[in-house]
Design a protein around this motif. Structure first.
Motif, PDB file in Angstrom:
ATOM      1  N   PRO A 119       0.822  -1.215   0.000  1.00 20.99           N
ATOM      2  CA  PRO A 119       0.000   0.000   0.000  1.00 20.99           C
ATOM      3  C   PRO A 119       0.855   1.262   0.000  1.00 20.99           C
ATOM      4  N   HIS A 120       0.282   2.357  -0.478  1.00 25.36           N
ATOM      5  CA  HIS A 120       1.035   3.604  -0.632  1.00 25.36           C
ATOM      6  C   HIS A 120       1.563   4.144   0.687  1.00 25.36           C
ATOM      7  N   ASP A 121       0.848   3.905   1.773  1.00 28.86           N
ATOM      8  CA  ASP A 121       1.238   4.544   3.031  1.00 28.86           C
ATOM      9  C   ASP A 121       2.517   3.966   3.633  1.00 28.86           C
ATOM     10  N   VAL A 122       3.037   2.827   3.089  1.00 31.01           N
ATOM     11  CA  VAL A 122       4.281   2.260   3.620  1.00 31.01           C
ATOM     12  C   VAL A 122       5.397   2.299   2.583  1.00 31.01           C
ATOM     13  N   LEU A 123       5.155   2.901   1.425  1.00 31.91           N
ATOM     14  CA  LEU A 123       6.153   2.926   0.362  1.00 31.91           C
ATOM     15  C   LEU A 123       7.436   3.618   0.791  1.00 31.91           C
ATOM     16  N   ASN A 181       8.865  12.343  -2.439  1.00 33.94           N
ATOM     17  CA  ASN A 181       8.079  13.585  -2.490  1.00 33.94           C
ATOM     18  C   ASN A 181       6.688  13.341  -3.048  1.00 33.94           C
ATOM     19  N   ILE A 182       6.612  12.513  -4.097  1.00 37.75           N
ATOM     20  CA  ILE A 182       5.303  12.214  -4.698  1.00 37.75           C
ATOM     21  C   ILE A 182       4.409  11.476  -3.711  1.00 37.75           C
ATOM     22  N   VAL A 183       4.970  10.472  -3.047  1.00 39.95           N
ATOM     23  CA  VAL A 183       4.179   9.687  -2.090  1.00 39.95           C
ATOM     24  C   VAL A 183       3.729  10.546  -0.915  1.00 39.95           C
ATOM     25  N   GLN A 184       4.643  11.364  -0.397  1.00 37.80           N
ATOM     26  CA  GLN A 184       4.290  12.214   0.737  1.00 37.80           C
ATOM     27  C   GLN A 184       3.225  13.231   0.351  1.00 37.80           C
ATOM     28  N   LEU A 226      -4.444  13.001   0.359  1.00 36.42           N
ATOM     29  CA  LEU A 226      -5.429  11.994   0.749  1.00 36.42           C
ATOM     30  C   LEU A 226      -5.963  12.273   2.148  1.00 36.42           C
ATOM     31  N   GLN A 227      -5.065  12.620   3.067  1.00 34.69           N
ATOM     32  CA  GLN A 227      -5.491  12.951   4.430  1.00 34.69           C
ATOM     33  C   GLN A 227      -6.396  14.170   4.432  1.00 34.69           C
ATOM     34  N   LYS A 228      -6.045  15.170   3.619  1.00 35.02           N
ATOM     35  CA  LYS A 228      -6.865  16.368   3.526  1.00 35.02           C
ATOM     36  C   LYS A 228      -8.252  16.055   2.998  1.00 35.02           C
ATOM     37  N   LEU A 229      -8.322  15.206   1.970  1.00 29.58           N
ATOM     38  CA  LEU A 229      -9.621  14.814   1.414  1.00 29.58           C
ATOM     39  C   LEU A 229     -10.442  14.033   2.428  1.00 29.58           C
TER      40      LEU A 229
END
Length: 340
Positions: free
Chosen positions: A76-80, A101-104, A110-113
């Motif tokens: 998943p993206h959150d552990v990349l 930088n892209i993942v962060q 995503l958190q904002k949404l």
């Protein structure tokens, strides 16, 4: 990463190698005798072997890094970011930093949404609960109106319909906050006329509570959107009326200096506790006053603040508990509307 793919990435090295060998061959061919070709052939084969060894060793050295990147696609993206392999050279370091930088940035968006979605859901639930109250009150009025006059029923139903209209208007403006830049038109606005429209809108509440209204210097004009500024003033006036006791006073005055123009809405109501003053613009915050004196959604001042900021205004509150509350709209004289 396959060996073919790695060699393909090294194609410029291979081309450079062939060009060097060709150049050396031409030089040697024009400057040595025929008996030295065995030595030249040996040299060529040795250079080719060394070049192949360089590519092979480089491939197996780089293979681990690229294999680790491929395996990341299954996570998943959150552990990349935490699983990214260590870079082996400067190019890899740059690519790894770009990925981080892209993942962060993606995670932040995503958190904002998610927060906006949660906020929207909470508001909808609160709005549904609040709008049910005047609807239920209207039903009760109709059910127990046998011994009441038509004028009495009409008057009370009008009050409940007014509450419903206010809630619907709040929801409408709330839904438009994120698309504000598509729905505004800046013109020269006479603030005094907007205030008069607001007072007219709440005239019945002024009359029922016996609240006196006074306005000074009504000739002030500002560059603004008439509809959105009117909504901000509506919310401030509604809040002042809600917390001003029967027979109280509400006044609007206008000020101007070299930096800004100010619209001051003052009431001599119950005021705001000092510990609540810094939180009155928070979404859903009602404070001690809102809980003890009247039902409050905590959305009026929140929306007023948000829309004032969209207009590039500053909205502040001054208050002393039990004495007064003053809301001030600060309109800067130098503004850039294209930034909205």
């Amino acid at each position: 990463m396959s060996l073919y793919g790695y060699i393909k990435d090294k194609r410029f090295f291979v081309i450079f190698y062939l060009l060097i060998i060709t150049f050396v061959s031409i030089i040697l061919y024009t400057n040595i005798d025929q008996h030295a070709w065995s030595v030249i052939l040996y040299t060529y084969i040795s250079c080719l072997v060394f070049a192949c060894m360089y590519i092979a060793v480089g491939y197996y050295y780089r293979k681990k890094f690229y294999q680790s990147l491929r395996e990341l696609t299954e996570h998943p993206h959150d552990v990349l970011v935490s699983l990214l392999p260590e870079s082996q050279n400067e190019n890899q370091r740059l690519f790894v930093n770009v990925i981080k930088n892209i993942v962060q940035d993606h995670t932040h968006q995503l958190q904002k949404l998610q927060e906006e979605k949660k906020e929207h859901q909470e508001y909808i639930l609160s709005w549904i609960h609040e709008i049910k109250l005047p609807i239920a009150a209207s039903k009760l009025l109709l059910e127990h109106s046998e011994d009441k006059s038509k004028e009495w029923l009409d008057d009370h139903l009008e009050d409940e319909l007014g509450k419903i209209e206010d809630y619907v208007e709040q929801a409408l403006y709330y839904s438009r906050i994120d698309t504000f830049n598509k729905d505004y038109f800046i013109t020269e606005v006479h603030v005094g006329q907007i205030v008069k429209n607001t007072v007219k809108k709440y005239a019945k509440l002024f009359i029922n509570k016996g609240i006196h209204f006074h306005m000074e210097n009504s000739e002030l004009t500002v560059q603004s959107d008439k509809k959105w500024l009117g909504f901000v003033l509506d919310q401030l006036m509604a809040n002042a009326l809600k917390y001003t006791d029967v027979g109280g006073n509400i006044s609007v005055s206008f000020e101007e200096d070299s930096n800004e123009k100010r619209v001051r809405l003052h009431d001599d109501g119950i005021g705001i506790k000092s510990e609540d003053i810094d939180r009155v613009f928070d979404r859903g915050f009602t404070g001690t006053t809102g809980r003890n004196h009247t039902k409050s959604t905590g959305m009026g001042l929140y929306l007023a603040k948000k829309l004032a900021n969209k207009l590039e205004y500053e909205l502040t509150i001054e208050s002393e508990e039990g004495v007064y509350t003053t809301a001030v709209i600060h309109v800067p004289k130098v503004r850039n509307y294209y930034r909205l």
